[in-house]
Design a protein around this motif. Structure first.
Motif, PDB file in Angstrom:
ATOM      1  N   UNK A 156      -6.167  -2.340  -8.992  1.00 13.27           N
ATOM      2  CA  UNK A 156      -5.676  -1.524  -8.134  1.00 13.27           C
ATOM      3  C   UNK A 156      -3.862  -2.013  -8.280  1.00 13.27           C
ATOM      4  N   UNK A 157      -3.675  -3.389  -8.529  1.00 15.33           N
ATOM      5  CA  UNK A 157      -2.225  -3.509  -8.640  1.00 15.33           C
ATOM      6  C   UNK A 157      -1.610  -3.019  -9.956  1.00 15.33           C
ATOM      7  N   UNK A 161       2.733   3.508  -8.246  1.00 10.82           N
ATOM      8  CA  UNK A 161       2.546   4.282  -7.102  1.00 10.82           C
ATOM      9  C   UNK A 161       2.309   5.693  -7.289  1.00 10.82           C
ATOM     10  N   UNK A 162       1.532   6.252  -6.709  1.00  8.15           N
ATOM     11  CA  UNK A 162       1.042   7.528  -6.582  1.00  8.15           C
ATOM     12  C   UNK A 162       0.008   7.441  -7.850  1.00  8.15           C
ATOM     13  N   UNK A 163      -0.299   6.592  -8.499  1.00  9.25           N
ATOM     14  CA  UNK A 163      -1.459   6.372  -9.582  1.00  9.25           C
ATOM     15  C   UNK A 163      -2.904   6.603  -9.043  1.00  9.25           C
ATOM     16  N   UNK A 183       3.060   3.894  -1.431  1.00  2.64           N
ATOM     17  CA  UNK A 183       4.118   3.297  -1.328  1.00  2.64           C
ATOM     18  C   UNK A 183       3.837   1.943  -0.434  1.00  2.64           C
ATOM     19  N   UNK A 184       2.858   2.286   0.561  1.00  3.34           N
ATOM     20  CA  UNK A 184       2.545   1.021   1.204  1.00  3.34           C
ATOM     21  C   UNK A 184       0.685   1.018   1.552  1.00  3.34           C
ATOM     22  N   UNK A 185       0.362   0.422   0.579  1.00  5.53           N
ATOM     23  CA  UNK A 185      -1.453   0.165   0.598  1.00  5.53           C
ATOM     24  C   UNK A 185      -1.918   1.395  -0.289  1.00  5.53           C
TER      25      UNK A 185
END
Length: 207
Positions: A156-157, A161-163, A183-185
């Protein structure tokens, strides 16, 4: 049989995914003794207790991921290299697929198969796929071809963003899960029951 498989999948996944699969000679990614069964819509043994996924499952996972040209993709569980080859077609020459396999013999097998198929934009590495490949992160897309007890945090990390990440989750009952990094979560979508070999490693099932 190849044409029959493509006809069966038409309408359930994008034409772009079908075209990519049509350009990859699946028979080069199975052991010689079972090449006559290469296009049957079922998993096939590739040695070391592992399998090549059924064509419909490869198609569904690629379709759910919505892989675009030029993307950087992480493939967890190289197996024979077939899934990586299809994704390599989808990202095109400007994109790249980094594929990680924990079993040495399969990593070697996959490299030979990819070379035979003329695939140049896939890098196969040996290691614990549950940890991902942080040295090449972040990724636009991550594909996991083995079931995990829960979604590994390192994967996950390593998403942009958007992946997006697709992974089977569960033991007795497995479900295909799509994860999108916001962007958040993260947002999750569930795509039905599946059957995969276990993801072994630090963030998967115990070896």
């Amino acid at each position: 049989m190849k044409d029959e498989t493509m006809r069966m999948l038409r309408g359930s996944v994008s034409d772009r995914v079908l075209a990519a699969m049509g350009r990859v000679p699946r028979e080069l990614f199975v052991p010689r003794g079972i090449r006559g069964s290469a296009y049957e819509d079922r998993p096939l043994p590739i040695g070391e207790g592992q399998t090549i996924s059924a064509p419909h499952m490869v198609a569904i996972m690629c379709d759910v991921l919505d892989i675009g040209e030029g993307m950087r993709v992480l493939d967890v569980g190289t197996g024979s290299g077939y899934h990586a080859a299809v994704m390599a077609e989808l990202v095109g020459p400007e994109g790249h697929v980094y594929s990680i396999e924990r079993i040495t013999q399969l990593a070697v097998f996959a490299k030979e198969n990819l070379t035979a198929a003329g695939v140049k934009n896939v890098t196969v590495l040996e290691g614990d796929g549950s940890r991902g490949l942080p040295e090449y992160a972040p990724y636009d897309r991550i594909n996991v071809a083995a079931t995990a007890p829960k979604i590994p945090e390192p994967l996950k990390e390593q998403l942009k963003v958007g992946g997006k990440l697709v992974i089977p989750v569960g033991s007795c009952y497995q479900e295909l899960v799509l994860v999108e990094r916001m962007k958040e979560g993260y947002e999750l979508e569930h795509h039905g029951g599946v059957v995969f070999v276990p993801l072994l490693g630090d963030y998967g099932f115990e070896m």
